[in-house]
Scaffold this active site. Structure first.
Site, PDB file in Angstrom:
ATOM      1  N   VAL A  50       0.772  -1.278   0.002  1.00 30.62           N
ATOM      2  CA  VAL A  50      -0.086   0.020   0.133  1.00 30.62           C
ATOM      3  C   VAL A  50       0.859   1.230   0.168  1.00 30.62           C
ATOM      4  O   VAL A  50       0.599   2.133  -0.724  1.00 30.62           O
ATOM      5  CB  VAL A  50      -0.853  -0.058   1.305  1.00 30.62           C
TER       6      VAL A  50
ATOM      7  N   THR B 284      -5.451  -0.457   6.790  1.00 31.69           N
ATOM      8  CA  THR B 284      -6.814  -0.821   7.064  1.00 31.69           C
ATOM      9  C   THR B 284      -7.034  -1.336   8.770  1.00 31.69           C
ATOM     10  O   THR B 284      -5.967  -1.921   8.982  1.00 31.69           O
ATOM     11  CB  THR B 284      -7.222  -2.099   6.474  1.00 31.69           C
TER      12      THR B 284
ATOM     13  N   PHE C  69      -8.538   1.376  -1.993  1.00 28.49           N
ATOM     14  CA  PHE C  69      -9.476   0.520  -2.624  1.00 28.49           C
ATOM     15  C   PHE C  69      -8.832  -0.186  -3.842  1.00 28.49           C
ATOM     16  O   PHE C  69      -9.482  -0.386  -4.898  1.00 28.49           O
ATOM     17  CB  PHE C  69     -10.594   0.985  -3.100  1.00 28.49           C
TER      18      PHE C  69
ATOM     19  N   GLU D  90      -4.426  -5.671  -6.163  1.00 26.35           N
ATOM     20  CA  GLU D  90      -3.157  -5.946  -7.004  1.00 26.35           C
ATOM     21  C   GLU D  90      -3.284  -6.261  -8.379  1.00 26.35           C
ATOM     22  O   GLU D  90      -4.352  -6.665  -8.731  1.00 26.35           O
ATOM     23  CB  GLU D  90      -2.769  -6.960  -6.062  1.00 26.35           C
TER      24      GLU D  90
ATOM     25  N   ASN E   2     -15.503  -4.442   0.672  1.00 25.04           N
ATOM     26  CA  ASN E   2     -14.755  -5.940   0.356  1.00 25.04           C
ATOM     27  C   ASN E   2     -15.668  -6.996   0.892  1.00 25.04           C
ATOM     28  O   ASN E   2     -15.623  -7.947   0.358  1.00 25.04           O
ATOM     29  CB  ASN E   2     -13.434  -6.000   1.396  1.00 25.04           C
TER      30      ASN E   2
ATOM     31  N   LEU F 252     -18.617 -11.982 -10.492  1.00 25.16           N
ATOM     32  CA  LEU F 252     -19.543 -13.276 -10.295  1.00 25.16           C
ATOM     33  C   LEU F 252     -18.877 -14.433 -11.235  1.00 25.16           C
ATOM     34  O   LEU F 252     -19.519 -15.272 -11.680  1.00 25.16           O
ATOM     35  CB  LEU F 252     -20.864 -12.850 -10.758  1.00 25.16           C
TER      36      LEU F 252
ATOM     37  N   CYS G 281      -6.497  -9.390   1.408  1.00 22.73           N
ATOM     38  CA  CYS G 281      -7.873  -8.647   1.971  1.00 22.73           C
ATOM     39  C   CYS G 281      -8.985  -9.148   2.197  1.00 22.73           C
ATOM     40  O   CYS G 281      -9.466  -9.479   3.222  1.00 22.73           O
ATOM     41  CB  CYS G 281      -8.150  -7.556   0.840  1.00 22.73           C
TER      42      CYS G 281
ATOM     43  N   ARG H 294      -0.253 -14.483  -0.558  1.00 26.20           N
ATOM     44  CA  ARG H 294      -1.050 -14.666   0.857  1.00 26.20           C
ATOM     45  C   ARG H 294      -2.458 -15.289   0.792  1.00 26.20           C
ATOM     46  O   ARG H 294      -3.133 -14.762  -0.386  1.00 26.20           O
ATOM     47  CB  ARG H 294      -1.100 -13.180   1.441  1.00 26.20           C
TER      48      ARG H 294
HETATM   49  C1  UDX Z   1      -9.324  -6.614  -3.185  1.00 22.54           C
HETATM   50  C2  UDX Z   1     -10.575  -5.892  -3.552  1.00 22.54           C
HETATM   51  O1  UDX Z   1     -10.868  -5.851  -4.742  1.00 22.54           O
HETATM   52  C3  UDX Z   1      -9.754  -4.423  -3.636  1.00 22.54           C
HETATM   53  O2  UDX Z   1     -10.709  -3.390  -3.761  1.00 22.54           O
HETATM   54  C4  UDX Z   1      -9.162  -4.174  -1.995  1.00 22.54           C
HETATM   55  O3  UDX Z   1      -8.816  -2.710  -1.985  1.00 22.54           O
HETATM   56  C5  UDX Z   1      -8.352  -5.284  -1.609  1.00 22.54           C
HETATM   57  O4  UDX Z   1      -8.959  -6.356  -1.863  1.00 22.54           O
HETATM   58  P1  UDX Z   1      -7.386  -7.866  -4.440  1.00 22.54           P
HETATM   59  O5  UDX Z   1      -6.996  -8.650  -3.202  1.00 22.54           O
HETATM   60  O6  UDX Z   1      -5.923  -7.388  -4.911  1.00 22.54           O
HETATM   61  O7  UDX Z   1      -8.403  -6.752  -3.985  1.00 22.54           O
HETATM   62  O8  UDX Z   1      -7.990  -8.963  -5.568  1.00 22.54           O
HETATM   63  P2  UDX Z   1      -9.136  -9.066  -6.236  1.00 22.54           P
HETATM   64  O9  UDX Z   1      -9.120  -8.653  -7.753  1.00 22.54           O
HETATM   65  O10 UDX Z   1     -10.324  -8.316  -5.672  1.00 22.54           O
HETATM   66  O11 UDX Z   1      -9.475 -10.635  -6.226  1.00 22.54           O
HETATM   67  C6  UDX Z   1      -9.732 -11.370  -4.924  1.00 22.54           C
HETATM   68  C7  UDX Z   1      -9.786 -12.959  -5.290  1.00 22.54           C
HETATM   69  O12 UDX Z   1     -11.035 -13.177  -5.820  1.00 22.54           O
HETATM   70  C8  UDX Z   1      -9.034 -13.306  -6.209  1.00 22.54           C
HETATM   71  O13 UDX Z   1      -8.350 -14.578  -5.688  1.00 22.54           O
HETATM   72  C9  UDX Z   1      -9.526 -13.713  -7.366  1.00 22.54           C
HETATM   73  O14 UDX Z   1      -8.908 -14.718  -8.352  1.00 22.54           O
HETATM   74  C10 UDX Z   1     -10.830 -13.962  -6.752  1.00 22.54           C
HETATM   75  N1  UDX Z   1     -12.233 -13.833  -7.711  1.00 22.54           N
HETATM   76  C11 UDX Z   1     -12.301 -12.433  -8.083  1.00 22.54           C
HETATM   77  C12 UDX Z   1     -12.994 -14.753  -8.002  1.00 22.54           C
HETATM   78  O15 UDX Z   1     -12.901 -15.781  -7.691  1.00 22.54           O
HETATM   79  N2  UDX Z   1     -14.090 -14.219  -8.927  1.00 22.54           N
HETATM   80  C13 UDX Z   1     -14.408 -13.170  -9.206  1.00 22.54           C
HETATM   81  O16 UDX Z   1     -15.436 -13.055 -10.060  1.00 22.54           O
HETATM   82  C14 UDX Z   1     -13.473 -12.034  -8.826  1.00 22.54           C
END
Ligand code: UDX
Length: 505
Positions: free
Chosen positions: A21, A129, A162, A165, A221, A263, A273, A341
């Protein structure tokens, strides 16, 4: 869009904590024309940054860091005294305990270091956070530290990030909203300072209490996690009744109240997160006597999906993964990051090895693969995807890296002992895999392709059978090896029943 406003003086910023961050915040604020000093206590990390090496992979960040260091807008130091020159001081230190819980030791010791050094007219801004229960203590702790040092009070604000990654730079430079939470700001000086800092942003700047700001981050989140678990539960229904989750979600997405984002069904969410914030919300609320059954179910469904991956592999391998060699494609929690992580890969590989499989993993991020090998005893790692696939009895797609989507599947099938693919991210083309000779399973899209392994069909009760004319479960035939991709109606036309294609775990 965000642009630096010409002619306006830059804001002097310090960012304490150059983790994910903090480093993104530092580089992006420098890119917007501000003078930024990044402060980091870890000597290894500060040495790496001063040396021009990035401590983690984030697309576009290395270029931003380098360009802004070259023009002198971004500097790094290990010395916290540097903050005394700053108009705005961001705190971006970790608040996870590494075991799915919160910890506030790091932020408290950071505050100890910096609060007595803040200039009288500086604003203190927390970007980390924070656990909700810490919010009420924050301004009191800061006020007491200032008083003990014989100094005047400073504004204390929250400015949650928000960022995702993989797209963190763009998320920072082109945010959908900027949230300012006021913990203590008697004369509005702190909020005014932050508005000046973000003056080039066209996104709305939303000012609210610190508690509301923290809950708006948590709420976002929790909602995203809920959508993913919802999609995974819906995918189960699709498998049960012979539907295709892509078609179903695609149709739902036309409703503007629903939308199609987040979805995508599969093995569920990982990362630093979403999993942590769901489980910690449930645990923290329970401690104060507040049940949160919806969020508890979101976490439960998410963990279940990881186990489903094992079940699907076992199903296609004839009932057990014992003795099978499995190519694990991808280890990071999502593409375009080297972050492990709470990556589902760790759970899945560990469980497969426990069940007696040999797991050979490959990921385009070599450093992530090395750390993965240290985290999962007994796992083997391959230096290329081809080597991982050689002689494999099955492949498991865990991270949908582009390199996997673009594989030559005919070549992949020829390398494997048995052409079996379980796609944990619903990322591959069913038609392409089936045409290449694979038995292919994903989530909510049935099982397709050549398989000599009988797959348990859904239970159809006698009542349902009578009502629909479908065969009861003991009459249900094994999967139709010649099944092709298409909507349920198309499959009916081709003579394949929904029951043939459905999958139960
Ligand atoms: C998340 C939030 O999106 C972000 O707004 C916040 O600030 C930090 O946490 P991040 O952890 O970087 O971001 O990843 P994200 O793109 O949200 O994906 C999280 C997980 O969900 C991944 O393992 C991804 O593969 C999974 N995912 C995402 C699904 O299984 N299905 C989806 O439709 C979308």
């Amino acid at each position: 869009m965000c642009a630096f406003v010409k002619g306006e003086p830059s804001v002097r910023v310090s960012v304490v904590g150059l983790g994910y961050v903090g480093l993104v915040t530092s580089a992006c604020l420098a890119e917007q024309g501000h003078d930024v000093v990044g402060i980091e206590v870890s000597s290894a990390r500060i040495e790496a940054l001063l040396d021009g090496r990035m401590p983690f992979h984030e697309p576009g960040l290395a270029e931003l860091v380098q360009a802004n260091r070259e023009v002198g807008r971004l500097t790094f130091t290990a010395d916290p005294a540097a903050i005394s020159q700053a108009d705005v001081v961001f705190v971006a230190v970790g608040t996870h305990d590494g075991n799915g819980g919160w910890q506030t030791r790091t932020i408290q010791s950071c505050l100890n270091d910096i609060v007595p050094r803040l200039a009288d007219d500086a604003a203190l801004v927390i970007r980390s956070t924070l656990p909700p229960w810490f919010l009420a203590h924050l301004p009191i702790i800061v006020g007491r530290m200032r008083q003990e040092a014989g100094l005047g009070e400073v504004p204390v604000l929250l400015n949650p990030e928000f960022t995702k990654e993989g797209t963190a730079v763009q998320d920072f430079l082109e945010p959908e909203r900027v949230v300012l939470g006021i913990a203590h700001d008697v004369d509005g000086r702190g909020a005014a300072r932050l508005r000046r800092l973000y003056r080039g942003m066209s996104a709305p700047i939303l000012e609210m209490s610190a508690t509301d700001a923290a809950l708006s981050k948590l709420g976002a989140n929790l909602f995203l996690a809920t959508k993913i678990s919802f999609a995974n539960e819906l995918a189960q229904l699709c498998d049960q009744y012979g539907g295709n989750v892509d078609q179903v979600v695609g149709a739902m997405a036309y409703d503007h109240r629903i939308g199609g984002a987040f979805l995508r069904a599969g093995i569920g969410f990982g990362g630093s997160c979403l999993p942590h914030q769901v489980t910690m919300t449930v645990a923290t609320a329970a401690k104060s006597g507040l049940p949160t059954p919806l969020f508890a179910a979101v976490a439960e469904v998410n963990l279940r999906q990881r186990e489903r991956m094992i079940d699907r592999l076992a199903g296609l391998l004839g009932g057990s993964v014992a003795g099978a060699r499995i190519a694990l494609l991808g280890v990071t929690f999502k593409p375009d990051t080297d972050d492990l992580r709470d990556a589902p890969s760790i759970h899945i590989a560990t469980r497969l090895i426990e069940e007696g499989a040999t797991v050979v993993a490959f990921d385009p991020m070599t450093n992530a693969l090395e750390r993965f090998a240290a985290l999962v005893p007994g796992v083997r790692v391959a230096s290329s995807v081809e080597i991982a696939l050689d002689d494999a009895d099955a492949a498991a797609l865990v991270t949908e890296w582009g390199v996997f989507r673009q594989l030559d599947w005919v070549d992949a099938a020829s390398r494997m002992r048995r052409a079996i693919m379980v796609d944990g991210r619903n990322a591959l083309s069913v038609v392409e895999l089936v045409d290449a000779g694979f038995a292919y399973a994903s989530f909510g899209r049935g099982i397709r392709g050549q398989t000599d392994v009988p797959v348990t069909a859904p239970l159809v009760t006698a009542v349902e059978a009578e009502a629909t004319g479908a065969p009861t479960s003991h009459e249900t035939p094994a999967i139709d090896a010649s099944a092709t991709e298409g909507s349920p109606s198309e499959r009916h036309r081709s003579g394949t029943s929904d029951l043939d294609l459905a999958l139960t775990d």
